[in-house]
Design a protein around this motif. Structure first.
Motif, PDB file in Angstrom:
ATOM      1  N   HIS A  21       0.872  -1.214  -0.079  1.00 30.22           N
ATOM      2  CA  HIS A  21       0.043   0.040   0.033  1.00 30.22           C
ATOM      3  C   HIS A  21       0.878   1.322  -0.016  1.00 30.22           C
ATOM      4  O   HIS A  21       1.898   1.079   0.660  1.00 30.22           O
ATOM      5  N   GLU A  85      -5.402   0.640  -4.169  1.00 27.48           N
ATOM      6  CA  GLU A  85      -6.960   0.569  -3.976  1.00 27.48           C
ATOM      7  C   GLU A  85      -7.683   2.072  -4.388  1.00 27.48           C
ATOM      8  O   GLU A  85      -8.784   1.947  -5.041  1.00 27.48           O
ATOM      9  N   TYR A  89      -9.464   8.231   2.826  1.00 24.12           N
ATOM     10  CA  TYR A  89     -10.163   8.319   4.071  1.00 24.12           C
ATOM     11  C   TYR A  89      -9.903   9.629   4.754  1.00 24.12           C
ATOM     12  O   TYR A  89      -9.091  10.372   4.373  1.00 24.12           O
ATOM     13  N   ILE A 100      -7.351   2.212  10.789  1.00 22.33           N
ATOM     14  CA  ILE A 100      -6.796   2.244   9.457  1.00 22.33           C
ATOM     15  C   ILE A 100      -5.533   1.272   9.577  1.00 22.33           C
ATOM     16  O   ILE A 100      -5.435   0.407   8.512  1.00 22.33           O
ATOM     17  N   GLN A 103      -7.143  -2.617  10.377  1.00 25.92           N
ATOM     18  CA  GLN A 103      -7.917  -2.953   9.674  1.00 25.92           C
ATOM     19  C   GLN A 103      -7.253  -2.892   8.113  1.00 25.92           C
ATOM     20  O   GLN A 103      -7.422  -3.969   7.361  1.00 25.92           O
ATOM     21  N   HIS A 104      -6.998  -1.972   7.369  1.00 29.05           N
ATOM     22  CA  HIS A 104      -6.667  -1.698   6.202  1.00 29.05           C
ATOM     23  C   HIS A 104      -5.113  -2.410   5.937  1.00 29.05           C
ATOM     24  O   HIS A 104      -4.952  -3.204   4.989  1.00 29.05           O
ATOM     25  N   LYS A 109      -8.934  -5.057   5.218  1.00 26.64           N
ATOM     26  CA  LYS A 109     -10.242  -4.873   5.036  1.00 26.64           C
ATOM     27  C   LYS A 109     -10.532  -3.036   5.216  1.00 26.64           C
ATOM     28  O   LYS A 109      -9.929  -2.352   5.991  1.00 26.64           O
ATOM     29  N   ARG A 110     -10.947  -2.560   4.195  1.00 23.52           N
ATOM     30  CA  ARG A 110     -11.307  -1.160   4.052  1.00 23.52           C
ATOM     31  C   ARG A 110     -12.270  -0.884   5.406  1.00 23.52           C
ATOM     32  O   ARG A 110     -12.982  -1.462   5.932  1.00 23.52           O
TER      33      ARG A 110
END
Length: 121
Positions: A21, A85, A89, A100, A103-104, A109-110
């Motif tokens: 990312h 992606e 945010y 963030i 989870q992300h 997971k968004r």
């Protein structure tokens, strides 16, 4: 004549690994009361400091983090966008940053409640 940089392989350079990312976080700071506003004036810096520290302390070397200029939605800030992606945010608290990261970045997971939905008028 061919420039050697045009034909060089990526391995010829000291390049960092490709990121899973890549986060771009707006660091624009306009004066208070500016009609466009800014992420900085809306409290972005402490959030970005927390994000940078979390990436470092959690050992998330696969996450690239870049300070960006204006992302174009100044009054909606603080804003960050995660690629590949393309998720935008809008975190407002330190806990949002933690969510963030957890989870992300860690679980893939968004975090839907923090997503800024871009719509056309």
């Amino acid at each position: 004549m061919t420039d050697t940089a045009d034909t060089a392989e990526a391995s010829d350079f000291d390049l960092p690994q490709v990121h899973k990312h890549h986060v771009f976080a707006c660091h624009t700071q306009r004066p208070p009361g500016h009609p466009r506003g800014s992420c900085g004036a809306l409290g972005a810096q402490p959030l970005w400091d927390r994000l940078g520290k979390a990436i470092e302390t959690e050992g998330l070397a696969e996450i690239g983090f870049t300070a960006s200029g204006c992302l174009g939605f100044c009054k909606a800030g603080p804003l960050l966008v995660v690629y590949p992606e393309g998720v935008w945010y809008r975190p407002t608290t330190p806990e949002d940053i933690d969510e963030i990261v957890e989870q992300h970045f860690k679980q893939g997971k968004r975090v839907d409640r923090l997503v800024m939905v871009l719509t056309r008028r």
